[in-house]
Design a protein around this motif. Sequence first.
Motif, PDB file in Angstrom:
ATOM      1  N   GLN A 624      18.375   2.824-137.350  1.00 36.23           N
ATOM      2  CA  GLN A 624      19.208   3.685-136.507  1.00 36.23           C
ATOM      3  C   GLN A 624      19.496   3.058-135.138  1.00 36.23           C
ATOM      4  OE1 GLN A 624      20.156   6.739-138.077  1.00 36.23           O
ATOM      5  NE2 GLN A 624      19.198   5.605-139.735  1.00 36.23           N
ATOM      6  N   LYS A 625      19.722   1.756-135.136  1.00 29.30           N
ATOM      7  CA  LYS A 625      20.021   1.043-133.897  1.00 29.30           C
ATOM      8  C   LYS A 625      21.477   0.571-133.904  1.00 29.30           C
ATOM      9  CE  LYS A 625      15.303  -0.535-132.980  1.00 29.30           C
ATOM     10  NZ  LYS A 625      14.426  -1.704-132.739  1.00 29.30           N
ATOM     11  N   ASP A 626      21.916   0.092-132.744  1.00 32.53           N
ATOM     12  CA  ASP A 626      23.289  -0.390-132.618  1.00 32.53           C
ATOM     13  C   ASP A 626      23.488  -1.589-133.542  1.00 32.53           C
ATOM     14  OD1 ASP A 626      25.817  -1.096-131.830  1.00 32.53           O
ATOM     15  OD2 ASP A 626      25.210  -1.904-129.881  1.00 32.53           O
ATOM     16  N   THR A 627      24.485  -1.528-134.409  1.00 32.60           N
ATOM     17  CA  THR A 627      24.726  -2.615-135.360  1.00 32.60           C
ATOM     18  C   THR A 627      25.549  -3.752-134.759  1.00 32.60           C
ATOM     19  OG1 THR A 627      26.596  -1.338-136.205  1.00 32.60           O
ATOM     20  CG2 THR A 627      24.523  -1.200-137.428  1.00 32.60           C
ATOM     21  N   GLY A 628      26.040  -3.608-133.531  1.00 32.12           N
ATOM     22  CA  GLY A 628      26.767  -4.689-132.879  1.00 32.12           C
ATOM     23  C   GLY A 628      28.145  -4.916-133.482  1.00 32.12           C
ATOM     24  N   ASP A 629      28.626  -6.152-133.324  1.00 37.62           N
ATOM     25  CA  ASP A 629      29.968  -6.528-133.781  1.00 37.62           C
ATOM     26  C   ASP A 629      30.043  -6.502-135.309  1.00 37.62           C
ATOM     27  OD1 ASP A 629      32.459  -7.606-134.155  1.00 37.62           O
ATOM     28  OD2 ASP A 629      31.876  -9.656-133.662  1.00 37.62           O
ATOM     29  N   LEU A 630      30.937  -5.674-135.852  1.00 40.37           N
ATOM     30  CA  LEU A 630      31.069  -5.533-137.308  1.00 40.37           C
ATOM     31  C   LEU A 630      32.388  -6.093-137.841  1.00 40.37           C
ATOM     32  CD1 LEU A 630      29.683  -1.890-137.791  1.00 40.37           C
ATOM     33  CD2 LEU A 630      28.458  -4.042-138.025  1.00 40.37           C
ATOM     34  N   THR A 631      33.081  -6.895-137.009  1.00 42.67           N
ATOM     35  CA  THR A 631      34.410  -7.365-137.419  1.00 42.67           C
ATOM     36  C   THR A 631      34.367  -8.294-138.622  1.00 42.67           C
ATOM     37  OG1 THR A 631      34.273  -9.149-135.787  1.00 42.67           O
ATOM     38  CG2 THR A 631      35.431  -7.140-135.138  1.00 42.67           C
ATOM     39  N   SER A 632      33.220  -8.948-138.837  1.00 43.80           N
ATOM     40  CA  SER A 632      33.152  -9.902-139.952  1.00 43.80           C
ATOM     41  C   SER A 632      32.709  -9.260-141.261  1.00 43.80           C
ATOM     42  CB  SER A 632      32.183 -11.044-139.606  1.00 43.80           C
ATOM     43  OG  SER A 632      30.865 -10.542-139.471  1.00 43.80           O
ATOM     44  N   ILE A 633      32.431  -7.939-141.255  1.00 43.93           N
ATOM     45  CA  ILE A 633      31.927  -7.282-142.462  1.00 43.93           C
ATOM     46  C   ILE A 633      33.082  -6.842-143.352  1.00 43.93           C
ATOM     47  CG2 ILE A 633      30.604  -5.330-143.353  1.00 43.93           C
ATOM     48  CD1 ILE A 633      28.825  -5.446-141.057  1.00 43.93           C
ATOM     49  N   ASP A 634      32.946  -7.146-144.628  1.00 43.89           N
ATOM     50  CA  ASP A 634      33.977  -6.807-145.591  1.00 43.89           C
ATOM     51  C   ASP A 634      33.885  -5.354-146.038  1.00 43.89           C
ATOM     52  OD1 ASP A 634      34.899  -7.731-148.937  1.00 43.89           O
ATOM     53  OD2 ASP A 634      36.201  -7.587-147.197  1.00 43.89           O
ATOM     54  N   ASN A 635      32.661  -4.801-146.047  1.00 45.36           N
ATOM     55  CA  ASN A 635      32.452  -3.445-146.572  1.00 45.36           C
ATOM     56  C   ASN A 635      31.571  -2.610-145.647  1.00 45.36           C
ATOM     57  OD1 ASN A 635      30.318  -5.192-147.096  1.00 45.36           O
ATOM     58  ND2 ASN A 635      29.715  -4.161-148.983  1.00 45.36           N
ATOM     59  N   PRO A 636      32.053  -2.270-144.466  1.00 50.58           N
ATOM     60  CA  PRO A 636      31.225  -1.525-143.504  1.00 50.58           C
ATOM     61  C   PRO A 636      30.731  -0.181-144.032  1.00 50.58           C
ATOM     62  CG  PRO A 636      33.538  -1.569-142.823  1.00 50.58           C
ATOM     63  CD  PRO A 636      33.405  -2.538-143.945  1.00 50.58           C
ATOM     64  N   SER A 637      31.405   0.385-145.023  1.00 44.44           N
ATOM     65  CA  SER A 637      30.959   1.672-145.570  1.00 44.44           C
ATOM     66  C   SER A 637      29.576   1.579-146.203  1.00 44.44           C
ATOM     67  CB  SER A 637      31.975   2.181-146.608  1.00 44.44           C
ATOM     68  OG  SER A 637      32.093   1.255-147.686  1.00 44.44           O
ATOM     69  N   ILE A 642      22.704   3.043-146.169  1.00 46.93           N
ATOM     70  CA  ILE A 642      21.479   2.456-145.626  1.00 46.93           C
ATOM     71  C   ILE A 642      20.942   3.299-144.475  1.00 46.93           C
ATOM     72  CG2 ILE A 642      20.568   0.445-144.392  1.00 46.93           C
ATOM     73  CD1 ILE A 642      22.522  -1.245-146.124  1.00 46.93           C
ATOM     74  N   LYS A 643      21.842   3.784-143.610  1.00 46.49           N
ATOM     75  CA  LYS A 643      21.415   4.643-142.505  1.00 46.49           C
ATOM     76  C   LYS A 643      20.725   5.905-142.999  1.00 46.49           C
ATOM     77  CE  LYS A 643      25.018   3.199-139.234  1.00 46.49           C
ATOM     78  NZ  LYS A 643      26.264   3.603-138.536  1.00 46.49           N
ATOM     79  N   SER A 644      21.209   6.431-144.109  1.00 47.45           N
ATOM     80  CA  SER A 644      20.660   7.695-144.634  1.00 47.45           C
ATOM     81  C   SER A 644      19.293   7.532-145.277  1.00 47.45           C
ATOM     82  CB  SER A 644      21.624   8.294-145.665  1.00 47.45           C
ATOM     83  OG  SER A 644      21.619   7.524-146.862  1.00 47.45           O
ATOM     84  N   LEU A 645      18.871   6.274-145.506  1.00 46.58           N
ATOM     85  CA  LEU A 645      17.623   6.039-146.227  1.00 46.58           C
ATOM     86  C   LEU A 645      16.388   6.075-145.343  1.00 46.58           C
ATOM     87  CD1 LEU A 645      18.771   3.112-148.548  1.00 46.58           C
ATOM     88  CD2 LEU A 645      18.310   5.466-149.224  1.00 46.58           C
ATOM     89  N   HIS A 646      16.566   5.882-144.043  1.00 43.46           N
ATOM     90  CA  HIS A 646      15.395   5.846-143.169  1.00 43.46           C
ATOM     91  C   HIS A 646      14.673   7.188-143.201  1.00 43.46           C
ATOM     92  CE1 HIS A 646      12.930   5.460-139.523  1.00 43.46           C
ATOM     93  NE2 HIS A 646      13.000   4.168-139.769  1.00 43.46           N
TER      94      HIS A 646
END
Length: 651
Positions: A624-637, A642-646
Amino acid sequence: MSGNEAVWFPKEDYLQQTRLYQWMNKTGLTNYDEFFQKSIVDTSWFWDEAVKELGILWDTPYQKTLDLTNGVKYPRWFTGGKMNIYTNSVEKWAKNEQTKGNKAVIWVGDDGSEQTFTFEELMNEVEQTAAGLLATGVKRGDVVTIYLPMLPETVTAILAIAKIGAIFSPAFSGYGAEAVAARIDASQAKFLITADGFFRRGKVVNMKKECDRAVSLSPTIEKVFVIRRTGQEIPWTKGRDLEWSDIRKNVSPSKTVDTYGNDPLMLIYTSGTTGKPKGAVHTHAGFPIKAAFDAGICMDVKPGDTLFWYTDMGWMMGPFLIFGGLVNGSAILLFEGTPDYPNADRIWNITADHSVTHLGISPTLVRSLMKYGSSSADSFNLENLRVIGSSGEPWNLEPWMWLFETIGKNRIPIVNYSGGTEISGGILGNVLVKPISPITFNSPLPGMDAHVYNEQAESVISQVGELVIGKPWVGMTNGFWNENERYEDTYWSRWPDTWVHGDWAIIDEHGFWTITGRSDDILNVAGKRLGPSELESILAAHEDVLESATIGVPDSVKGETAVCFVVLQNKLLLSPELKLELLKRIERQLGKALLPSMIYQVSELPKTKNGKILRRVIKAAFLQKDTGDLTSIDNPSALNQIKSLHPTVKE
């Protein structure tokens, strides 16, 4: 089978035919280990011999191979020497009666369309393009952003920019506007070359629309050159946007600019831990020579061969493909599409149809192709394929063996290749004069003074440590563009005059090297270092697991504990029985102390657009922390699941 048992051995007649062995013979050193030691003890001698062996042409001979006046962080190579890499990539082959008709560029489109250019035809295309760029205001020293798919014009544009002494800066064709704009702003580019769009899986991708958004965020851009690929209607800004076909009309060829070998050729931006891209500066006698050396001498690319690396021009292996192939007189093959469209056998079909001799693919791609089985490749004649290259990430055993046995029929060596954008190619590799074992590297590449250091900066064997380089090499980035303090802090701040690459590695008692992960990915479980790939390999070896990722999370007892994520085959569910089976496998291979605290099932793992799994982002999302720059991710969804699993997050 363990990773340190060799499975491929060079037969004597094979060994003697390799460029590396023949070059060693010329130097009087037929024992590879002796040759390698001399290559790192006397680096000036080595790189002087290397450029001679590659046949590099100099307009003005260099006076000194290596000048360390400014220290090891800023070496100057081939001082006083003048050369333009365009001459060495194209002109020297195109103006030779024996080679001018050889294939230089082969292009295969997503839709099945194809084009082929000989060296003479490529030279004519570059001459026209260079003249057109000059006529529209591009001059020596200007930065030109390349935002293009894999097209013939992409190669032509890059070589034309080199010819006129300008600097190209490639951006990944799948980037969104913000990521492209960040690279334009960092480089202060004045010009941008793009396309109306491209085809991917039979669908049109509109690049120009994204390009316009990027330019609206980048005030330095003066002109946008647009290549027509799809023929779709696109937005147009009169006075700024220029048709690629128009700028090449009614122009007269210009002389190739007399550049120094140390003049900038390319700015290529790579991800930083802060999310802000780092601009590696590469020169005419830097990146292209290292790429040509690694491809030609280490991978045995020769004139008349065909090199096909599945990549994008925005990643390091794109420019590597151009210069690694063309400087060696080899044809290069560019592929616009995806390896399993319209059929699972697409990549093998292309490899067979075009008599590819050297194929470069990633472990992630191999894992994705495994689900189709061997039938996708069995119907194609791959007898011309001599080497399979692999880069981008660590292997696990099962897909490596599948590629070697099922695709390569135990015949084709797999050249595992690891280095980086700032390296201009490889630190570690598999040289073809030594046995090769699964997932490992059989040597640092010649000229690369690589070691594994412990916390006390001592070289260690059979211990995981930092991968470091002790001496400069040709192709080493000339700092970061306008950010040399950041460059020094990134690579030179830990130990004096030592390049710390950011990878964990281990050398086993047989001399095989393994990359276990990034330094900031390493786990420290109750004082025991654990590379995430060690767990991932065990999980991925199970027949029900498609792929996996491991992160370290805080633990009140052990300090840190492992958490694993798995994607299962064929929409299976992670039953308690399967989870227990996976845990038992880990315990059996790594011991109880290194068991993960949890294994979670996810439908997909977040990846970059070229298929790399992003553990940093997985860890940030899970905690649950800041994921930073996500511009290089193909599938941010993928991050939402993953967030819901913690455990602290309520379903």
